[in-house]
Write a protein that holds these residues in place. Structure first.
Motif, PDB file in Angstrom:
ATOM      1  N   PRO A   1       0.822  -1.218   0.000  1.00 10.40           N
ATOM      2  CA  PRO A   1       0.000   0.000   0.000  1.00 10.40           C
ATOM      3  C   PRO A   1       0.854   1.264   0.000  1.00 10.40           C
ATOM      4  O   PRO A   1       1.985   1.284   0.475  1.00 10.40           O
ATOM      5  CB  PRO A   1      -0.812  -0.135   1.298  1.00 10.40           C
TER       6      PRO A   1
ATOM      7  N   GLU B   1      -2.959   4.082   1.740  1.00 11.68           N
ATOM      8  CA  GLU B   1      -3.940   4.035   0.663  1.00 11.68           C
ATOM      9  C   GLU B   1      -3.578   2.909  -0.295  1.00 11.68           C
ATOM     10  O   GLU B   1      -2.420   2.473  -0.346  1.00 11.68           O
ATOM     11  CB  GLU B   1      -3.971   5.370  -0.085  1.00 11.68           C
TER      12      GLU B   1
ATOM     13  N   LEU C   1      -7.918  -1.879   2.233  1.00 14.91           N
ATOM     14  CA  LEU C   1      -7.951  -0.421   2.129  1.00 14.91           C
ATOM     15  C   LEU C   1      -9.021   0.053   1.165  1.00 14.91           C
ATOM     16  O   LEU C   1      -9.620   1.120   1.348  1.00 14.91           O
ATOM     17  CB  LEU C   1      -6.578   0.091   1.690  1.00 14.91           C
TER      18      LEU C   1
ATOM     19  N   PRO D   1      -8.779   4.902   3.501  1.00 14.69           N
ATOM     20  CA  PRO D   1      -7.443   5.078   4.079  1.00 14.69           C
ATOM     21  C   PRO D   1      -7.456   4.906   5.603  1.00 14.69           C
ATOM     22  O   PRO D   1      -8.289   5.482   6.296  1.00 14.69           O
ATOM     23  CB  PRO D   1      -7.082   6.524   3.697  1.00 14.69           C
TER      24      PRO D   1
ATOM     25  N   LEU E   1      -4.099  -1.143   9.814  1.00 13.08           N
ATOM     26  CA  LEU E   1      -4.109  -2.085   8.693  1.00 13.08           C
ATOM     27  C   LEU E   1      -3.552  -3.434   9.132  1.00 13.08           C
ATOM     28  O   LEU E   1      -4.100  -4.495   8.776  1.00 13.08           O
ATOM     29  CB  LEU E   1      -3.297  -1.523   7.526  1.00 13.08           C
TER      30      LEU E   1
END
Length: 519
Positions: free
Chosen positions: A338, A348, A478, A483, A489
């Motif tokens: 990402p 993102e 994502l 975001p 994450l």
């Protein structure tokens, strides 16, 4: 170790003393001894990594964490430290499963009895498993240092698993599989795969190793997912050991699995403390190879490779999702991790470029589409007129013509259906001069339809894909959540891994009764 409080230091010392006490007082119980060694391995890993970080930095094994506003140089390949401590721990543990034979009487009769009853095959399995893990730790470190290309490192786990497969062949060599109950009238109860079974086990080693390696790239995600898998395996082993229906062979194999998994959990916890966001070290490919081969070892020698794959559901999904890029149907950049947004400090989805912004004419241009629709409307109009005239000649003047003459709304609905069908066909039809291959074009369209990627099209026609999100489970998360921070994450990946483990337990211990006799 950095600055720690006096209370933390005393707690660590107490844990070390407790672990040593457990080992010395329960020498005849290998599982309890293994727990003691696992505690020592975790503490040693936690304390050794800061002490060795400067050495790795001086050796040039370092990198920059690009997903932070402040760029810091931190040591790489620290998975090598965890792997070495794990191996040393297992080497020290080797005598304890055989302590009964070591402590027996040494007179003549008992000495001969010991030689006759000593489990040589069990020792061979233990040593071959450690040899395979040691080989992957070495090869992982070589990959970190030499950056071996994928075409060369892909088969390495299968080569490293050869000692493992030899021990499997010497001990049991079972190559048949049990057929599910619904298929037994057709295939019978057992199918002997012969040499193909060893090919399958080699493929399991390859998959376990590389599936963790391609689901990586952010702080703590490799160690985090491996910890969830390892804990799931340990719980599964304990369920079988505690089950009254488990026979002696099943208990023995799951004990063997625990001997390898518990120290792995220990060193992984010690490593995760330093690799958690914000990471102070990078683990490198060494840890991924080490973790994957450890899972393959317990799955093969403990005879539950199918159950092991159930715990790899997220990794299997990630591999299937990544397949179009891995097999070059869609462009695959070197790094698909990402993208870090410096302004928002959030992660993102990263994107891959499919084509450039330029005028390319599609197979079905608007003029051609309008021409075809006009021709179709003309045919429909002529058909309607002929039907109306024939009906007028065959009926009386006062007859109701609404039953023979198609209404304008029916014609409109037919045209709309034709337009929708033609548009769908047009959307799935590759464009002329597109840089995407035909197979890649269809992959993009199918993945977009399933909601597994986001595609950006050109501004002029809105039909030619210019870029898309990379095909990994990290980017997919994502894409669905928007975001989020790097820490969140990693937590999301671990939550997904945990939920899939719960599904795996349900399948293995509940649904399996519908397709197999013995569960």
């Amino acid at each position: 170790m950095g600055h720690i409080s006096a209370l933390t230091a005393w707690l660590i010392l107490a844990a070390e003393v407790g672990a040593v006490f457990i080992i010395l007082t329960t020498a005849h119980d290998p599982l309890t001894v293994n727990v003691g060694f696992s505690i020592l391995a975790g503490i040693t890993t936690w304390s050794a990594i800061p002490a060795l970080s400067e050495i790795f930095l001086k050796a040039g094994l370092k990198g920059m964490d690009l997903s932070k506003r402040t760029k810091h140089i931190i040591p790489e390949c620290m998975g090598m430290v965890a792997g070495l401590i794990y191996l040393v721990t297992m080497f020290m543990f080797i005598p304890f499963p055989f302590m009964t034979w070591f402590t027996a009487s040494n007179d003549g009769d008992h000495q001969e009895l010991k030689l006759l009853t000593f489990p040589n095959l069990k020792l061979a399995e233990l040593l071959s498993a450690l040899l395979s893990i040691q080989s992957m730790v070495f090869l992982g470190f070589a990959d970190d240092v030499l950056d071996i290309r994928w075409r060369f490192k892909m088969p390495l786990p299968a080569i490293a698993s050869i000692p493992l497969l030899m021990a499997y062949w010497v001990h049991l060599g079972v190559t048949y599989i049990v057929v599910p109950i619904p298929l037994r009238p057709i295939l019978g109860q057992l199918i002997d795969l012969g040499p193909l079974y060893y090919v399958y086990m080699g493929m399991v080693a390859i998959f376990c190793t590389h599936s963790i390696n391609i689901m990586a790239g952010i702080n703590g995600v490799e160690v985090g997912q491996s910890l969830v898998i390892a804990c799931s395996i340990a719980i599964n082993d304990m369920i079988f050991i505690q089950s009254a229906s488990s026979g002696a062979p099943a208990i023995e194999t799951h004990l063997f699995s625990l001997y390898f998994i518990l120290p792995f959990i220990g060193v992984s916890l010690g490593l995760l403390i330093h690799n958690w966001y914000p990471s102070k070290v990078f683990i490198g490919d060494t840890y991924c190879y080490f973790a994957g081969m450890t899972f393959a070892v317990v799955g093969i020698l403990a005879h539950y490779s199918k159950t092991l794959l159930l715990f790899f559901i997220p990794q299997i999904f990630n591999f299937l999702l990544s397949a179009p890029q891995l097999f070059r149907l869609i462009p695959c950049p070197r790094h698909r991790v990402p993208r870090y947004n410096r302004q928002t400090n959030l992660m993102e989805p990263s994107r891959v470029v499919l084509d450039e912004e330029e005028d390319l004419e599609p197979d079905f241009s608007n003029s051609k589409l309008d021409s075809k629709l006009g021709n179709r409307q003309g045919v429909l109009g002529r058909s309607a007129s002929s039907v109306s005239l024939s009906s007028a000649g065959a009926t009386a003047p006062d007859a109701d013509e609404s039953h023979t003459k198609p209404s304008s709304s029916a014609i409109g609905e037919s045209n709309n259906l034709l337009l929708t069908t033609t548009t769908l066909l047009q959307d799935f039809r590759p464009l002329k001069n597109s840089k995407l291959k035909r197979s890649g074009w269809y992959c993009v369209k199918i993945l977009e339809t399933l909601g597994l990627t986001h595609v950006r099209y050109d501004a002029k026609t809105g039909k030619r894909p210019l870029e898309m999100t990379n095909l990994t489970i990290l980017n997919l998360i994502l894409l669905k959540t928007g975001p989020i921070s790097e820490r969140n994450l990693t937590i999301s990946v671990m939550v997904v891994q945990f939920c899939c483990s719960m599904v795996a337990f349900f399948i293995r211990h509940r649904l399996v009764a519908f397709v197999y006799d013995v569960v």
